[in-house]
Design a protein around this motif. Structure first.
Motif, PDB file in Angstrom:
ATOM      1  N   UNK A   1       6.918  15.587   1.165  1.00  0.00           N
ATOM      2  CA  UNK A   1       6.155  15.676  -0.216  1.00  0.00           C
ATOM      3  C   UNK A   1       4.836  15.299   0.285  1.00  0.00           C
TER       4      UNK A   1
ATOM      5  N   UNK B   1       0.858  -1.048   0.150  1.00  0.00           N
ATOM      6  CA  UNK B   1       0.248   0.174  -0.309  1.00  0.00           C
ATOM      7  C   UNK B   1       0.776   1.290   0.016  1.00  0.00           C
ATOM      8  N   UNK B   2       0.584   2.225  -0.977  1.00  0.00           N
ATOM      9  CA  UNK B   2       1.228   3.442  -0.929  1.00  0.00           C
ATOM     10  C   UNK B   2       2.562   3.299  -1.921  1.00  0.00           C
ATOM     11  N   UNK B   3       2.796   2.390  -2.328  1.00  0.00           N
ATOM     12  CA  UNK B   3       4.138   1.893  -3.259  1.00  0.00           C
ATOM     13  C   UNK B   3       3.524   1.553  -4.617  1.00  0.00           C
ATOM     14  N   UNK B   4       2.652   0.461  -4.730  1.00  0.00           N
ATOM     15  CA  UNK B   4       2.149  -0.032  -5.909  1.00  0.00           C
ATOM     16  C   UNK B   4       0.766   0.023  -6.192  1.00  0.00           C
TER      17      UNK B   4
ATOM     18  N   UNK C   1       5.308   8.209  -1.336  1.00  0.00           N
ATOM     19  CA  UNK C   1       6.495   7.819  -1.750  1.00  0.00           C
ATOM     20  C   UNK C   1       6.847   8.663  -2.750  1.00  0.00           C
ATOM     21  N   UNK C   2       8.061   9.319  -2.634  1.00  0.00           N
ATOM     22  CA  UNK C   2       8.699  10.180  -3.632  1.00  0.00           C
ATOM     23  C   UNK C   2       8.617   9.142  -5.093  1.00  0.00           C
TER      24      UNK C   2
ATOM     25  N   UNK D   1      10.669   4.092   1.500  1.00  0.00           N
ATOM     26  CA  UNK D   1      10.601   5.447   1.703  1.00  0.00           C
ATOM     27  C   UNK D   1      10.739   6.325   0.375  1.00  0.00           C
TER      28      UNK D   1
ATOM     29  N   UNK E   1      16.597  10.031 -10.896  1.00  0.00           N
ATOM     30  CA  UNK E   1      15.755  11.340 -11.103  1.00  0.00           C
ATOM     31  C   UNK E   1      16.171  12.260 -10.279  1.00  0.00           C
TER      32      UNK E   1
ATOM     33  N   UNK F   1       7.680   2.819   8.332  1.00  0.00           N
ATOM     34  CA  UNK F   1       6.904   3.504   7.508  1.00  0.00           C
ATOM     35  C   UNK F   1       6.033   2.544   6.705  1.00  0.00           C
ATOM     36  N   UNK F   2       5.069   3.216   6.185  1.00  0.00           N
ATOM     37  CA  UNK F   2       4.219   2.189   5.202  1.00  0.00           C
ATOM     38  C   UNK F   2       3.895   3.043   3.825  1.00  0.00           C
ATOM     39  N   UNK F   3       4.565   2.454   2.817  1.00  0.00           N
ATOM     40  CA  UNK F   3       5.480   1.405   2.918  1.00  0.00           C
ATOM     41  C   UNK F   3       6.717   1.646   3.391  1.00  0.00           C
TER      42      UNK F   3
ATOM     43  N   UNK G   1       8.416   8.419 -11.445  1.00  0.00           N
ATOM     44  CA  UNK G   1       9.846   8.134 -11.893  1.00  0.00           C
ATOM     45  C   UNK G   1       9.858   7.129 -12.927  1.00  0.00           C
TER      46      UNK G   1
ATOM     47  N   UNK H   1       6.248   8.062  -6.721  1.00  0.00           N
ATOM     48  CA  UNK H   1       5.151   7.224  -7.048  1.00  0.00           C
ATOM     49  C   UNK H   1       3.790   7.939  -7.153  1.00  0.00           C
TER      50      UNK H   1
ATOM     51  N   UNK I   1      -1.697   3.929   7.974  1.00  0.00           N
ATOM     52  CA  UNK I   1      -1.969   5.044   6.815  1.00  0.00           C
ATOM     53  C   UNK I   1      -0.690   4.976   5.968  1.00  0.00           C
ATOM     54  N   UNK I   2      -0.515   4.809   4.708  1.00  0.00           N
ATOM     55  CA  UNK I   2       0.271   5.008   4.092  1.00  0.00           C
ATOM     56  C   UNK I   2       1.039   6.494   3.845  1.00  0.00           C
ATOM     57  N   UNK I   3       2.246   6.561   3.747  1.00  0.00           N
ATOM     58  CA  UNK I   3       3.216   7.613   3.686  1.00  0.00           C
ATOM     59  C   UNK I   3       3.297   7.869   1.947  1.00  0.00           C
TER      60      UNK I   3
ATOM     61  N   UNK J   1       5.447  12.199   2.752  1.00  0.00           N
ATOM     62  CA  UNK J   1       6.529  11.326   2.442  1.00  0.00           C
ATOM     63  C   UNK J   1       7.530  11.680   3.624  1.00  0.00           C
ATOM     64  N   UNK J   2       8.684  11.007   3.352  1.00  0.00           N
ATOM     65  CA  UNK J   2       9.986  11.070   4.099  1.00  0.00           C
ATOM     66  C   UNK J   2      10.591  12.438   3.991  1.00  0.00           C
ATOM     67  N   UNK J   3      10.369  13.057   2.989  1.00  0.00           N
ATOM     68  CA  UNK J   3      11.128  14.347   2.617  1.00  0.00           C
ATOM     69  C   UNK J   3      10.152  15.419   2.672  1.00  0.00           C
TER      70      UNK J   3
END
Lengths: 876, 388
Positions: free
Chosen positions: A651, A483-486, A629-630, B146, B205, B141-143, A659, A632, A625-627, A647-649
């Protein structure tokens, strides 16, 4: 699909890049025609030579008739650039001291076995002062420090005394040479060139070998202009022909060809327009080919020059010579010629890299089956071939309607996949099994694929499979873990709202729909429901079942084509299933199964003891809850109003374009590849002059269209690629024989391996282990419901295939590529060889329909019941 | 323990991976350092002696002669599932750390641990649609991925490790994996024919000329020089030598400020090197690895090493340096970092490595511990004379 093509392209990029490497290596191993590298002083006076006349065009060196047959070869020049110093010898000769002459000759022969005394030994300058004998002895024995000390002592004793001009000159030269050679031997090239520039050197004091050394030092320290100047000074001096030829060859070994061309242009041309460098034309053309392969030269090699090199390469015992020609043709996209030259190189003992070039030439010629065989045969000597073997079959395996693939081919593919733990191979086999409705087998392969290369499309396929198998725990774990990635994976539980047709496997399972299926003759056309032809309505051969059902394929990726059946509503998902906290680590691990080699360097080293490892330090809590992901894009549930955490940075918006869809940075090899949509699918489509540089993408697709190649949910297969505009005439090798006409790399010496017998499921404990090969052997049915757009008929000109299996495979392949004319052609050529199976008869029928030949199609379908062979209905 | 912040947190909109290093908050320059910097420096003639470098092709397999260091490292930072834990950075993992772990496992001839590391790496980081690795994995984190971007140093380290492993253990499966990654690096991460030659982008990127006004932006510590000598074993068609040369040339052009040190991120727009926009103009947790990689490869000239040797002398190898002022911006904190300065002085001055700097004297975090053991390994391979 994109991923695989990228890999294939990378592979070809690899080839394109490697070829220059080979060529360069060749260029560096020039043997120089220099039997007697005489010093300039020993050469005839410049006035005696024809005046240097630059060639009108450096690219045009008129060939001497005898060049190709007998290129001038000679002893190699010593790598350190040193040669015999004949000064002392000449001195003794002028003095008539024959004993010393003989001693010196013996010494020089001992040092330089190929050296012979100069013919003009006794015709030199008048001798110096006989009282310098002791000095000349020191000189001859290279005791320069002692000589200098002796001269200084003499000067102190006799202030007005000076050594003879001859001795002084030669001493200066020797000191200079020794200093330079000392730098050279110590590898202090920068110091060498600094010394030369600082102290200067008089060209008169430097013999040609020293000049070569100096020039090479300049070249290797990137002082190209100085290097060219030094080489040029040799050509403008009175150096004799061997030295002049060797100068060009030396220059070719260390300079770019663009710089060498300046030297070649400064060469002399005789009255017939023949360059003085014609004797080494083969070497020059070789270097020019190398430069072309290196992208250092833009112009192609003139035909007359290439012909000279080809003539030489044909008979050269070194397989790299025809190999160089082959790579040249490959680079110029003349793949038919490349194929022939690769064959020749292999016949001369060419190595696995040559076989790799052969395989890629075959691929460019759309001879995929032959590519597979060559790559497989040469997989062990060169890993490039192993990778090509995996990738070339990947496309076929991942087609929605996979072509017939013989069980033994599947088995060996499975073995290679397992041996090298290939994620690419595992996902290909997984999709093949999935599209063959063999979900248990698919699961096994998807598990490995996700362990080895968990890209989005693979995880998606794994999730679909687990849902089919009702393994809910695994399925929902995947939904939560990715979740959050794909987005494509999560879309399974958050549908896009578009209608998707059922898969062929779904159709077979759905007994309720069977009565609605269309019948032609006695045959129920699978996938044809819910076409309910109105009574009396004319048969529309152009309408597929899917179209009749209102479906436009892949519409979810192009909103202009599709329609939503309903407004999006949040699906009802059990909150105990999603979202739930989960350990984010992918737990799947599988080892490669290749047998370890008998001996490795590691066996001679001390193996580390197995000390303790750390326990995983983090055990939660895991978020719900998903973050963001830069890189994605948006998650499917965002359309229902749900959102993600920053996101971690920091966003807080989805990345657009993702990307995965970004444009390649200029200057990368990636950027030289054409966009996927514009990429020719075959070499023929690329045309002789068309296509972009490094085009290599004929290799085929991965698993599907869509995001990252992910297919729509209920049709987890790929879009058929564009039909090849086949236009090739050649022999084709069959799987059994593999050689028709001239050998193509599967010569007896090739490392052909016996076909392994392996289970198609990956691990022994699995219950499908023994049954899988036969399961694979029953190909998935041909369900042409997804073939929508009639293709303009194209006349294929395929290589002659020698067996029914290959023709059947080709027919399937062409059908999947929507090249119906080509498919029919393959079937017609197969017809005299073997009975038509049900699948092939279906291919024939649907091909005819798409070609708007409905009556013939009806006949084909009507005879389905009378054929033998494997069929969908029979096998399920 | 000091509070650590991520380098890029203040650069939230700058796409792309940053080396998973940490920095400490800026602190006032210490009096001792100030005194040191203010002390009059006696002019001295430049040292032009050739460096005693060893650039031979060396296999990494079994090269670590101090197995106890490896055992301690394993126990501290590698989980049973094969994850290298960045203990100083929120327990995250990254491609670079996995690469370091794999390299060390090969050097220690520890196949079992190597398999765990590679198994975890591919199962968790190879989630991109190409052959490269997502650079950052965070279990909280999820996912856990990161950032889907890659980091070219991580890609290169893993490809190098797979290359060494395939050679050392004779494993074709590892060679296949190594080649796929290495070719992808050459295909997607190298910008050819720039004024510096073949430039290595930090990531697919975010750093190219098209992505930033000051692009291309490079990170000189992503040139893993010892890897480039070995990657031709699996991908000979890539111009690795050209990449090495561009790195050396870009480093030579990046002697900024009074100390001549490079910044972490360097803009090479129009062939001119300058500190990249939006990043602190500091020599710090990234760039500290440059002399390590140079020495480990046995390449370079005095002009490449001298700024680092000077930094080692002036700051004891302990300081993050503000480039514009030439002063200490902060301290690296832990002692493992000092091993790199010691290695630089070994190269330039032949100064023996202090035994005390080569082993930890207490608990330490992943990154300094990794640098310390890598210095041990590099010295054992290339500079045994400094270990006597």
């Amino acid at each position: 699909m994109f991923a695989l093509k990228s890999r294939l392209q990378a592979g070809v990029v690899a080839i394109a890049l490697l070829a220059p490497g080979l060529a360069f290596a060749q260029a560096q191993s020039f043997i120089v025609d220099m039997p007697n590298a005489a010093a300039p002083a020993a050469a005839p006076a410049p006035a005696a030579r024809p005046a240097p006349t630059p060639a009108a065009n450096p690219a045009e060196i008129a060939a001497r008739p005898d060049v190709a047959q007998a290129p001038l070869r000679a002893a190699p020049i010593l790598g350190d650039g040193e040669g015999p110093d004949e000064s002392a010898l000449r001195y003794y000769a002028q003095l008539g001291q024959m004993d010393r002459v003989n001693v010196e000759i013996e010494r020089l022969v001992r040092l330089y076995p190929t050296w012979t005394p100069p013919l003009d030994l006794f015709n030199g300058e008048p001798p110096g002062n006989p009282d310098e004998d002791v000095y000349w002895e020191l000189f001859a024995s290279d005791k320069i420090a002692e000589l200098q000390a002796a001269l200084d002592a003499r000067k102190r004793e006799e202030p007005n005394w000076q050594p003879s001009h001859d001795l002084a000159t030669k001493l200066r030269r020797k000191e200079l040479r020794m200093r330079i050679m000392s730098f050279w031997k110590e590898g202090r090239l920068q110091d060498l060139v600094d010394f030369v520039k600082k102290d200067g050197y008089n060209a008169d004091d430097a013999d040609v070998e020293m000049l070569w050394t100096i020039a090479e030092a300049f070249a290797k320290t990137k002082q190209t202009t100085d290097a060219v100047s030094v080489y040029m000074s040799i050509l403008k001096s009175g150096a004799d022909q061997p030295a002049r030829l060797a100068t060009i060859q030396k220059a070719m070994a260390v300079l770019r060809m663009n710089d060498v061309e300046k030297l070649i242009a400064a060469g002399r041309v005789d009255a017939n327009g023949v360059s003085e460098f014609a004797p080494i034309m083969v070497d020059i053309v070789r270097a020019r080919i190398s430069a072309y392969l290196h992208d250092e030269r833009v112009e192609k090699i003139p035909a007359n020059e290439l012909a000279v090199f080809e003539e030489y390469a044909k008979t050269a015992p070194d397989p790299n010579q025809p190999g160089l020609v082959a790579w040249y043709f490959y680079k110029t996209k003349t793949f038919r010629d490349a194929l022939d030259w690769f064959k020749l190189s292999l016949e001369h003992g060419g190595d696995a890299m040559i076989a790799h070039g052969l395989a890629h030439s075959l691929r460019e010629l759309d001879m995929r089956r032959e590519t597979e065989e060559v790559a497989y045969a040469w997989r062990e000597p060169l890993v490039n071939n192993l990778i090509l073997f995996i990738d070339i079959l990947e496309r076929d395996l991942t087609l929605e309607f996979p072509p017939y693939i013989e069980p033994e081919r599947l088995a060996r593919y499975a073995k290679v996949t397992m041996d090298v733990a290939s994620g690419e191979g595992a996902q290909a086999l997984a999709w093949y099994a999935y599209n063959s409705c063999q979900y248990e087998v698919a699961e096994q392969w998807f598990q490995r694929a996700v362990a080895w290369f968990p890209k989005e499309a693979t995880v998606y396929g794994y999730a679909l499979t687990e849902r089919k198998l009702k393994r809910d725990k695994i399925f929902w774990d995947l939904m939560n873990r990715y979740d959050g990635l794909f987005g494509k994976v999560v879309e399974i539980i958050f549908p896009d709202g578009y209608y998707h047709p059922p898969t062929p496997c779904d159709e077979m399972a759905n007994q309720k729909l069977r009565p609605m299926q269309q019948k032609i003759g006695n045959y129920v056309v699978p996938g044809s429901y819910p076409v309910a032809q109105p009574a009396g309505a004319p048969f529309n051969p152009n309408m597929t079942a899917a179209q009749a059902a209102g479906y436009v394929p892949y519409a979810q990726y192009a909103g202009d084509y599709g329609y939503r059946q309903q407004a999006p509503e949040p699906p009802k998902i059990d909150r105990k299933l999603f979202p739930v906290a989960i350990d984010p680590e992918n737990p799947l691990r599988y080892a490669a199964t290749a047998a370890p080699p008998a001996s490795t360097p590691a066996k001679f080293a001390q193996a580390a003891p197995q000390g303790p490892l750390q326990r995983e330090p983090y055990h939660g809590p895991y978020p719900l809850v998903a973050d963001r992901v830069p890189g994605v894009g948006a998650m499917p549930y965002e359309s229902y109003g749900f959102t993600l955490l920053p996101g971690w940075n920091g966003i807080n918006k989805p990345t657009s374009p993702t990307y995965a869809a970004q444009i390649a940075p200029a200057g990368t090899l990636w950027a030289t590849e054409l966009p996927e949509k514009d990429r020719p699918k075959t070499a023929m489509q690329a045309g002789s002059g068309g296509g972009g540089a490094m085009v290599a993408g004929a290799g085929g697709g991965s698993i599907a269209a869509g995001v990252n190649g992910a297919p729509p949910e209920v049709a987890p297969t790929s879009v058929p690629v564009a039909a090849p505009a086949a236009n090739t005439q050649s022999s084709v090798s069959t799987p059994a024989v593999r050689v028709v006409g001239t050998p193509i790399g599967v010569a007896p010496a090739a490392p052909v391996q016996p076909t392994p017998v392996v289970p198609a499921v990956p691990t022994a404990p699995q219950p499908q282990a023994s049954a899988a090969p036969s399961a694979y052997g029953a190909p998935a049915t041909v369900q042409p419901t997804a073939i929508l757009t009639p293709q303009a008929p194209l006349t294929p000109q395929l290589p002659e295939a020698a067996d029914a299996g290959t023709l059947a495979q080709r027919a399937m392949q062409f059908f999947n590529e929507k090249n119906y004319a080509a498919a029919l052609d393959a079937l017609d050529r197969r017809a005299p060889l073997a009975r038509e199976t049900t699948e092939l008869r279906m291919v024939r029928g649907w091909s005819l329909l798409h070609l708007q030949r409905p009556e013939e199609a009806r006949k084909a379908f009507a005879t389905l019941g009378g054929t033998s062979g494997q069929s969908l209905q029979g096998s399920r | 323990m000091k509070i650590r912040i991520l380098i890029a947190l203040s650069l939230s909109l700058i796409a792309g991976p940053l080396a998973a290093q940490t920095v400490t908050p800026v602190i006032p320059v210490g009096a001792a350092v100030q005194q040191q910097m203010m002390a009059p420096q006696a002019p001295s003639a430049p040292d032009t002696r050739p460096l005693a470098l060893d650039a031979r092709q060396l296999s990494l397999g079994g090269a670590l002669k101090t197995p106890e260091l490896w055992q301690a490292y394993k126990a501290a930072f590698i989980t049973e599932s094969g994850r290298v834990v960045d203990t100083g950075n929120g327990l995250v993992s990254h491609s670079e750390g996995q690469g370091y772990g794999m390299l060390l496992a090969i050097a220690a001839n520890d196949r079992a641990t190597f398999d765990r590391l590679w198994g975890w790496t591919r199962a968790n980081l190879m989630v991109r649609d190409d052959q490269l690795l997502a650079w950052r994995w965070d279990p909280t984190r999820r996912p856990a991925i990161a950032d889907i971007n890659d980091a070219s140093d991580g890609d290169i380290l893993v490809a190098w490790a797979l290359t060494e492993a395939s050679e050392f253990w004779g494993d074709v499966a590892l060679k296949v994996a190594a080649r796929r990654i290495a070719v992808e690096v050459g295909r997607k991460l190298v910008v050819y024919k720039t004024k510096f030659g073949a430039l290595l982008l930090p990531a697919v990127s975010g750093f190219a000329a098209e992505d930033r006004q000051d692009g291309p932006v490079v990170n000189l510590s992503y040139w893993v020089f010892p890897a480039f000598a070995r990657l031709p074993l699996v991908a000979p068609e890539i111009d690795w030598r050209g990449i090495v040369q561009s790195g050396l040339d870009a480093l030579k052009a990046s002697h900024f400020g009074v100390g001549g040190l490079p910044t972490e991120w360097v803009s090479l727009r129009n062939g001119v090197a300058r500190p990249a926009d939006g990043f602190p103009a500091q020599f710090g947790y990234n760039a500290i690895r440059i002399p390590l990689y140079l020495a480990w490869a046995g390449i370079g000239e005095r002009v490449h090493y001298d700024p680092f040797a000077k930094w080692a002398k002036d700051f004891g190898g302990r300081a993050v340096v503000d480039i514009s002022s030439g002063r200490e911006a902060s301290g690296f904190g832990e002692s493992g970092y000092q091993a790199i300065g010691a290695l630089a002085l070994c190269v330039t001055d032949g100064k023996p490595l202090d035994r005390g700097a080569l082993v930890a004297h207490g608990p330490e975090n992943y990154y300094p511990a990794t640098l310390r053991i890598l210095v041990n390994l590099a010295a054992q391979m290339r500079f045994p004379s400094c270990l006597r």
